[in-house]
Design a protein around this motif. Structure first.
Motif, PDB file in Angstrom:
ATOM      1  N   ARG A 112      10.962 -22.891  25.291  1.00  0.00           N
ATOM      2  CA  ARG A 112      10.150 -24.040  25.731  1.00  0.00           C
ATOM      3  C   ARG A 112       9.294 -23.677  26.943  1.00  0.00           C
ATOM      4  O   ARG A 112       8.137 -24.076  27.043  1.00  0.00           O
ATOM      5  CB  ARG A 112      11.049 -25.228  26.065  1.00  0.00           C
ATOM      6  N   GLU A 113       9.869 -22.877  27.849  1.00  0.00           N
ATOM      7  CA  GLU A 113       9.113 -22.453  29.021  1.00  0.00           C
ATOM      8  C   GLU A 113       7.915 -21.589  28.618  1.00  0.00           C
ATOM      9  O   GLU A 113       6.821 -21.736  29.168  1.00  0.00           O
ATOM     10  CB  GLU A 113      10.015 -21.685  29.988  1.00  0.00           C
TER      11      GLU A 113
ATOM     12  N   ARG B 246       6.281 -21.707  25.761  1.00  0.00           N
ATOM     13  CA  ARG B 246       5.283 -22.610  25.175  1.00  0.00           C
ATOM     14  C   ARG B 246       4.557 -23.401  26.259  1.00  0.00           C
ATOM     15  O   ARG B 246       3.349 -23.602  26.196  1.00  0.00           O
ATOM     16  CB  ARG B 246       5.943 -23.566  24.192  1.00  0.00           C
ATOM     17  N   ARG B 247       5.313 -23.872  27.263  1.00  0.00           N
ATOM     18  CA  ARG B 247       4.719 -24.653  28.349  1.00  0.00           C
ATOM     19  C   ARG B 247       3.725 -23.806  29.154  1.00  0.00           C
ATOM     20  O   ARG B 247       2.647 -24.274  29.515  1.00  0.00           O
ATOM     21  CB  ARG B 247       5.833 -25.184  29.256  1.00  0.00           C
ATOM     22  N   GLU B 248       4.070 -22.550  29.409  1.00  0.00           N
ATOM     23  CA  GLU B 248       3.182 -21.664  30.159  1.00  0.00           C
ATOM     24  C   GLU B 248       1.896 -21.382  29.386  1.00  0.00           C
ATOM     25  O   GLU B 248       0.836 -21.211  29.966  1.00  0.00           O
ATOM     26  CB  GLU B 248       3.880 -20.340  30.490  1.00  0.00           C
ATOM     27  N   ARG B 249       1.994 -21.336  28.072  1.00  0.00           N
ATOM     28  CA  ARG B 249       0.811 -21.068  27.249  1.00  0.00           C
ATOM     29  C   ARG B 249      -0.055 -22.298  27.046  1.00  0.00           C
ATOM     30  O   ARG B 249      -1.197 -22.189  26.625  1.00  0.00           O
ATOM     31  CB  ARG B 249       1.240 -20.560  25.875  1.00  0.00           C
ATOM     32  N   ARG B 250       0.494 -23.452  27.297  1.00  0.00           N
ATOM     33  CA  ARG B 250      -0.199 -24.695  26.998  1.00  0.00           C
ATOM     34  C   ARG B 250      -1.532 -24.824  27.728  1.00  0.00           C
ATOM     35  O   ARG B 250      -2.495 -25.339  27.171  1.00  0.00           O
ATOM     36  CB  ARG B 250       0.683 -25.884  27.352  1.00  0.00           C
ATOM     37  N   ASP B 251      -1.624 -24.329  28.954  1.00  0.00           N
ATOM     38  CA  ASP B 251      -2.844 -24.519  29.742  1.00  0.00           C
ATOM     39  C   ASP B 251      -4.033 -23.728  29.195  1.00  0.00           C
ATOM     40  O   ASP B 251      -5.114 -24.268  29.040  1.00  0.00           O
ATOM     41  CB  ASP B 251      -2.608 -24.193  31.217  1.00  0.00           C
ATOM     42  N   ASP B 252      -3.843 -22.452  28.863  1.00  0.00           N
ATOM     43  CA  ASP B 252      -4.983 -21.660  28.386  1.00  0.00           C
ATOM     44  C   ASP B 252      -4.662 -20.844  27.141  1.00  0.00           C
ATOM     45  O   ASP B 252      -5.488 -20.075  26.671  1.00  0.00           O
ATOM     46  CB  ASP B 252      -5.506 -20.741  29.488  1.00  0.00           C
ATOM     47  N   GLY B 253      -3.463 -20.998  26.609  1.00  0.00           N
ATOM     48  CA  GLY B 253      -3.091 -20.280  25.400  1.00  0.00           C
ATOM     49  C   GLY B 253      -2.574 -18.879  25.643  1.00  0.00           C
ATOM     50  O   GLY B 253      -2.245 -18.174  24.700  1.00  0.00           O
TER      51      GLY B 253
END
Length: 104
Positions: A63-64, A66-73
């Motif tokens: 989950r972490e 995915r969360r880190e990638r959420r901003d710019d992929g």
């Protein structure tokens, strides 16, 4: 001057090619660690409680990511380093639990 510019261009191009591979490494490690947990359960090396705890930690780490990638992929270098350190720690915990000689 021209030589430095070409070297810098080559370095930048090399990094842009390497970044997706480094990000994919985090995903591969997550899959590998989940397989290690499953193998430990099948082989009787992990108790049910140990497996649940390790899977919970593995899922939290996923989950972490995915969360880190959420901003710019993508994962930047600091994010990758932090994720890598957490994956290393989880890997050590899996190994320790699989070899702790508890009765199953």
């Amino acid at each position: 001057m021209k030589r430095n510019g070409l070297g810098m261009l080559a370095a930048v191009l090399g990094m842009t090619v390497a970044l997706p591979a480094m990000a994919a490494e985090a995903d591969r490690r997550q899959v590998n660690q989940q397989q290690r947990i499953n193998q430990g359960v099948r082989g009787g090396e992990l108790t049910g409680r140990e497996a649940v705890r390790l899977e919970r930690q593995n899922n939290a780490l996923q989950r972490e990511i995915r969360r880190e990638r959420r901003d710019d992929g993508h994962l930047d270098a600091a994010e990758r380093a932090r994720i890598d350190a957490k994956q290393d720690a989880l890997s050590r915990r899996i190994a320790r639990q699989k070899h702790d000689a508890q009765s199953r």
